[in-house]
Write a protein that holds these residues in place. Structure first.
Motif, PDB file in Angstrom:
ATOM      1  N   VAL A 207      20.352  29.461 -17.310  1.00 42.14           N
ATOM      2  CA  VAL A 207      18.803  29.152 -17.640  1.00 42.14           C
ATOM      3  C   VAL A 207      19.451  27.339 -18.150  1.00 42.14           C
ATOM      4  CG1 VAL A 207      17.393  29.537 -19.257  1.00 42.14           C
ATOM      5  CG2 VAL A 207      17.466  31.285 -17.991  1.00 42.14           C
ATOM      6  N   PHE A 208      20.003  27.158 -18.899  1.00 39.46           N
ATOM      7  CA  PHE A 208      20.621  26.029 -19.430  1.00 39.46           C
ATOM      8  C   PHE A 208      21.063  25.224 -18.048  1.00 39.46           C
ATOM      9  CE2 PHE A 208      22.097  27.465 -24.080  1.00 39.46           C
ATOM     10  CZ  PHE A 208      20.831  26.578 -24.057  1.00 39.46           C
ATOM     11  N   LEU A 209      21.784  25.479 -16.935  1.00 42.17           N
ATOM     12  CA  LEU A 209      22.020  25.023 -15.803  1.00 42.17           C
ATOM     13  C   LEU A 209      21.027  24.950 -15.249  1.00 42.17           C
ATOM     14  CD1 LEU A 209      25.414  26.003 -14.927  1.00 42.17           C
ATOM     15  CD2 LEU A 209      25.032  24.839 -15.982  1.00 42.17           C
ATOM     16  N   GLY A 210      19.858  25.895 -14.878  1.00 37.17           N
ATOM     17  CA  GLY A 210      18.708  25.899 -13.778  1.00 37.17           C
ATOM     18  C   GLY A 210      17.768  25.230 -14.418  1.00 37.17           C
ATOM     19  N   THR A 211      17.759  24.819 -15.484  1.00 41.16           N
ATOM     20  CA  THR A 211      16.184  23.987 -16.378  1.00 41.16           C
ATOM     21  C   THR A 211      16.836  21.991 -16.212  1.00 41.16           C
ATOM     22  OG1 THR A 211      17.420  24.373 -18.720  1.00 41.16           O
ATOM     23  CG2 THR A 211      14.788  25.836 -18.140  1.00 41.16           C
ATOM     24  N   THR A 212      18.324  22.257 -16.188  1.00 44.94           N
ATOM     25  CA  THR A 212      18.255  20.908 -16.266  1.00 44.94           C
ATOM     26  C   THR A 212      18.159  20.435 -14.310  1.00 44.94           C
ATOM     27  OG1 THR A 212      20.100  20.907 -18.063  1.00 44.94           O
ATOM     28  CG2 THR A 212      20.205  19.772 -16.342  1.00 44.94           C
ATOM     29  N   ALA A 213      18.520  21.317 -13.204  1.00 41.08           N
ATOM     30  CA  ALA A 213      18.944  21.034 -12.426  1.00 41.08           C
ATOM     31  C   ALA A 213      17.027  20.431 -11.956  1.00 41.08           C
ATOM     32  CB  ALA A 213      19.604  21.866 -11.806  1.00 41.08           C
ATOM     33  N   LEU A 214      16.588  21.351 -12.543  1.00 41.22           N
ATOM     34  CA  LEU A 214      15.296  21.799 -11.909  1.00 41.22           C
ATOM     35  C   LEU A 214      14.725  20.633 -13.310  1.00 41.22           C
ATOM     36  CD1 LEU A 214      13.168  22.990 -10.426  1.00 41.22           C
ATOM     37  CD2 LEU A 214      12.312  24.390 -12.924  1.00 41.22           C
ATOM     38  N   ALA A 215      14.595  20.116 -13.136  1.00 40.40           N
ATOM     39  CA  ALA A 215      13.912  19.413 -14.674  1.00 40.40           C
ATOM     40  C   ALA A 215      14.099  17.309 -13.801  1.00 40.40           C
ATOM     41  CB  ALA A 215      14.334  18.525 -15.741  1.00 40.40           C
ATOM     42  N   ASN A 216      15.426  17.444 -13.645  1.00 42.08           N
ATOM     43  CA  ASN A 216      16.388  16.357 -12.373  1.00 42.08           C
ATOM     44  C   ASN A 216      15.272  16.277 -11.275  1.00 42.08           C
ATOM     45  OD1 ASN A 216      18.759  14.703 -13.207  1.00 42.08           O
ATOM     46  ND2 ASN A 216      18.846  16.318 -14.169  1.00 42.08           N
ATOM     47  N   ILE A 217      15.096  18.084 -10.292  1.00 39.94           N
ATOM     48  CA  ILE A 217      14.735  17.842  -9.048  1.00 39.94           C
ATOM     49  C   ILE A 217      13.536  17.231  -9.002  1.00 39.94           C
ATOM     50  CG2 ILE A 217      14.392  18.997  -6.899  1.00 39.94           C
ATOM     51  CD1 ILE A 217      16.952  20.679  -8.040  1.00 39.94           C
ATOM     52  N   LEU A 218      12.562  17.525 -10.388  1.00 44.54           N
ATOM     53  CA  LEU A 218      10.844  17.334 -10.596  1.00 44.54           C
ATOM     54  C   LEU A 218      10.958  15.972 -10.594  1.00 44.54           C
ATOM     55  CD1 LEU A 218       9.685  20.100 -11.649  1.00 44.54           C
ATOM     56  CD2 LEU A 218       9.425  19.570  -9.600  1.00 44.54           C
ATOM     57  N   PHE A 219      11.759  15.665 -11.767  1.00 38.41           N
ATOM     58  CA  PHE A 219      11.454  13.744 -11.894  1.00 38.41           C
ATOM     59  C   PHE A 219      12.119  12.774 -11.156  1.00 38.41           C
ATOM     60  CE2 PHE A 219      12.866   9.827 -13.879  1.00 38.41           C
ATOM     61  CZ  PHE A 219      11.502  10.021 -14.765  1.00 38.41           C
ATOM     62  N   PHE A 220      13.367  13.347  -9.772  1.00 40.51           N
ATOM     63  CA  PHE A 220      13.642  12.022  -9.095  1.00 40.51           C
ATOM     64  C   PHE A 220      13.006  12.424  -8.230  1.00 40.51           C
ATOM     65  CE2 PHE A 220      16.791  12.239 -12.531  1.00 40.51           C
ATOM     66  CZ  PHE A 220      16.408  10.446 -12.831  1.00 40.51           C
ATOM     67  N   THR A 221      12.207  13.528  -7.357  1.00 47.26           N
ATOM     68  CA  THR A 221      11.691  13.887  -5.816  1.00 47.26           C
ATOM     69  C   THR A 221      10.336  14.393  -5.773  1.00 47.26           C
ATOM     70  OG1 THR A 221      11.990  16.169  -6.132  1.00 47.26           O
ATOM     71  CG2 THR A 221      13.675  14.709  -5.416  1.00 47.26           C
ATOM     72  N   ALA A 222      10.292  13.794  -7.122  1.00 48.60           N
ATOM     73  CA  ALA A 222       8.395  14.782  -6.597  1.00 48.60           C
ATOM     74  C   ALA A 222       7.842  13.448  -7.847  1.00 48.60           C
ATOM     75  CB  ALA A 222       7.916  16.012  -7.648  1.00 48.60           C
ATOM     76  N   PHE A 224       4.043  12.513  -9.478  1.00 48.10           N
ATOM     77  CA  PHE A 224       3.016  12.838  -9.734  1.00 48.10           C
ATOM     78  C   PHE A 224       3.258  12.191 -11.007  1.00 48.10           C
ATOM     79  CE2 PHE A 224       6.025  16.242 -10.489  1.00 48.10           C
ATOM     80  CZ  PHE A 224       6.060  15.900 -11.748  1.00 48.10           C
ATOM     81  N   GLU A 225       1.387  12.298 -11.544  1.00 49.73           N
ATOM     82  CA  GLU A 225       0.709  11.938 -13.151  1.00 49.73           C
ATOM     83  C   GLU A 225       1.244  12.627 -14.510  1.00 49.73           C
ATOM     84  OE1 GLU A 225      -3.058  10.083 -15.568  1.00 49.73           O
ATOM     85  OE2 GLU A 225      -2.874  10.617 -13.629  1.00 49.73           O
ATOM     86  N   GLY A 226       2.510  12.221 -14.999  1.00 54.54           N
ATOM     87  CA  GLY A 226       3.444  12.790 -15.871  1.00 54.54           C
ATOM     88  C   GLY A 226       4.539  13.399 -16.199  1.00 54.54           C
ATOM     89  N   ARG A 227       4.770  12.870 -14.553  1.00 56.66           N
ATOM     90  CA  ARG A 227       6.089  13.503 -14.796  1.00 56.66           C
ATOM     91  C   ARG A 227       7.395  13.689 -15.027  1.00 56.66           C
ATOM     92  NH1 ARG A 227       9.659   9.997 -10.707  1.00 56.66           N
ATOM     93  NH2 ARG A 227       9.014   7.830 -11.211  1.00 56.66           N
ATOM     94  N   ARG A 228       6.966  11.928 -16.652  1.00 59.68           N
ATOM     95  CA  ARG A 228       8.168  12.125 -17.511  1.00 59.68           C
ATOM     96  C   ARG A 228       8.108  13.471 -18.347  1.00 59.68           C
ATOM     97  NH1 ARG A 228       7.139   8.751 -21.694  1.00 59.68           N
ATOM     98  NH2 ARG A 228       5.331   9.560 -23.065  1.00 59.68           N
ATOM     99  N   TRP A 229       6.843  14.249 -18.206  1.00 64.13           N
ATOM    100  CA  TRP A 229       7.264  15.589 -19.469  1.00 64.13           C
ATOM    101  C   TRP A 229       8.057  16.262 -18.909  1.00 64.13           C
ATOM    102  CZ3 TRP A 229       4.476  15.212 -24.141  1.00 64.13           C
ATOM    103  CH2 TRP A 229       3.453  13.860 -24.215  1.00 64.13           C
ATOM    104  N   VAL A 230       8.468  16.126 -18.111  1.00 65.99           N
ATOM    105  CA  VAL A 230       9.386  17.517 -17.324  1.00 65.99           C
ATOM    106  C   VAL A 230      10.795  17.166 -18.152  1.00 65.99           C
ATOM    107  CG1 VAL A 230       8.349  17.493 -14.989  1.00 65.99           C
ATOM    108  CG2 VAL A 230      10.087  16.304 -14.906  1.00 65.99           C
ATOM    109  N   ALA A 231      10.718  16.098 -18.389  1.00 69.61           N
ATOM    110  CA  ALA A 231      11.957  15.894 -19.315  1.00 69.61           C
ATOM    111  C   ALA A 231      12.963  17.382 -20.494  1.00 69.61           C
ATOM    112  CB  ALA A 231      12.155  14.393 -19.973  1.00 69.61           C
ATOM    113  N   PHE A 232      11.678  17.391 -20.997  1.00 66.79           N
ATOM    114  CA  PHE A 232      11.510  18.296 -21.925  1.00 66.79           C
ATOM    115  C   PHE A 232      12.236  20.010 -20.943  1.00 66.79           C
ATOM    116  CE2 PHE A 232       8.138  16.247 -23.920  1.00 66.79           C
ATOM    117  CZ  PHE A 232       9.150  14.313 -24.798  1.00 66.79           C
ATOM    118  N   LEU A 233      11.910  19.512 -20.078  1.00 67.43           N
ATOM    119  CA  LEU A 233      12.056  21.445 -18.608  1.00 67.43           C
ATOM    120  C   LEU A 233      13.863  21.745 -19.309  1.00 67.43           C
ATOM    121  CD1 LEU A 233      10.066  21.511 -16.048  1.00 67.43           C
ATOM    122  CD2 LEU A 233       9.890  22.534 -18.161  1.00 67.43           C
ATOM    123  N   SER A 234      14.425  20.432 -19.709  1.00 65.81           N
ATOM    124  CA  SER A 234      16.021  20.177 -19.515  1.00 65.81           C
ATOM    125  C   SER A 234      16.190  21.037 -20.917  1.00 65.81           C
ATOM    126  CB  SER A 234      17.629  18.965 -18.873  1.00 65.81           C
ATOM    127  OG  SER A 234      18.660  19.375 -19.424  1.00 65.81           O
TER     128      SER A 234
END
Length: 291
Positions: A207-222, A224-234
């Motif tokens: 969960v720790f590794l997966g959420t960190t990877a997911l947050a970075n993938i969403l932030f740097f590849t997607a 959309f408005e408000g994408r900076r909030w994905v930082a809290f997924l890590s």
């Protein structure tokens, strides 16, 4: 015809005897379970194999501390801020210690024995949490305190160093407490979901590794408005970013934390929310335990 001799034997009465000492109450029950939990996590009074992981991680946590202090003595100057070190050690230590406290009790069917005594599920939960807070604090808090004390004693003037850096001690205690509580509660919550230690450990690390990877993938590849909030997924990075902010350490340029634009208080609130959610899961699971 010889007469058979009757069998001879001795009967020893080794049944339960009434306890005639003082009744020490709930506090003594909780302390006894907590102390047993600390011994189990550290592998005390068990074979050497159970000591390899906890004492190996403790050695990795304290070794650089004494090295930094020794370098200060030899070189005569500060080595630098001891921040961020041990982040992965804390994750691994909590992920292995939490399941060690909860999973064997259910897998070995000893809950019936525990709850036949006047031990409530609240007592059980409080004791297990106290045990994990104590051992996680050995990695999250104690090395930083030892480093501060070492820097004080090796300074040209201990009194002057202490007076000029006393606020650092307050920040160390706050940062260590936040890290200890976060990792302890989350690790116990993960352990409460299964009776297999390996599954709980692997699941929490995943969960720790997966959420960190997911947050970075969403932030740097997607985009959309408000994408900076994905930082809290890590999840694993939340308390660490607060600690960095607390000590004035800037985020690494170009990283998710740097580009998201949030400051320490936001990460502290997010850390509190995750901790509260994990605590709710932990309480729900423990209160539903069957003897």
């Amino acid at each position: 015809m010889t007469e058979l001799s009757s069998p001879a034997g001795t009967i020893y009465d080794r049944g339960y005897r009434h306890y005639e000492g003082p009744r020490e109450g709930r506090g003594r029950r909780v302390r006894a379970i907590a102390a047993a939990g600390v011994r189990r996590v550290l592998g005390l009074k068990r074979n050497w194999k159970t000591k390899v992981v906890p004492f190996g991680l403790l050695a990795l946590a304290f070794g650089p501390v004494f090295a930094f202090i020794g370098a200060r003595v030899l070189v005569g100057e500060a080595v630098g801020e001891f921040l961020g070190y041990g982040r992965y050690l804390r994750v691994v230590f909590a992920a292995t210690a939490g399941p060690e406290l909860l999973c064997p009790d259910r897998r070995q069917n000893v809950l019936a024995l525990i709850f036949t005594r006047p031990v409530t599920r609240s007592d059980y939960l409080l004791a297990k949490l106290a045990a994990l807070l104590a051992v996680v604090g050995l990695i999250a808090l104690v090395p930083l305190v030892v480093l501060f004390v070492g820097n004080t004693l090796t300074a040209d003037s201990a009194a002057t160093y202490l007076r000029q850096n006393l606020d650092d001690l307050g920040r160390i205690l706050l940062a260590g407490s936040v890290l200890t509580v976060f990792y302890s509660v989350v690790a116990l919550a993960a352990a409460s979901l299964t009776d297999r230690r390996a599954v709980a450990t692997a699941g929490l690390l995943g969960v720790f590794l997966g959420t960190t990877a997911l947050a970075n993938i969403l932030f740097f590849t997607a985009s959309f408005e408000g994408r900076r909030w994905v930082a809290f997924l890590s999840l694993a990075g939340l308390p660490g970013r607060f600690v960095d902010w607390l000590f004035g350490v800037p985020f690494d340029p170009g990283t998710l934390a740097d580009q998201a634009g949030f400051t320490g208080p936001a990460y502290l609130v997010a850390t509190g929310v995750v901790t509260a959610g994990a605590a709710a899961v932990l309480i729900w699971r423990v209160l539903r335990l069957r003897a």
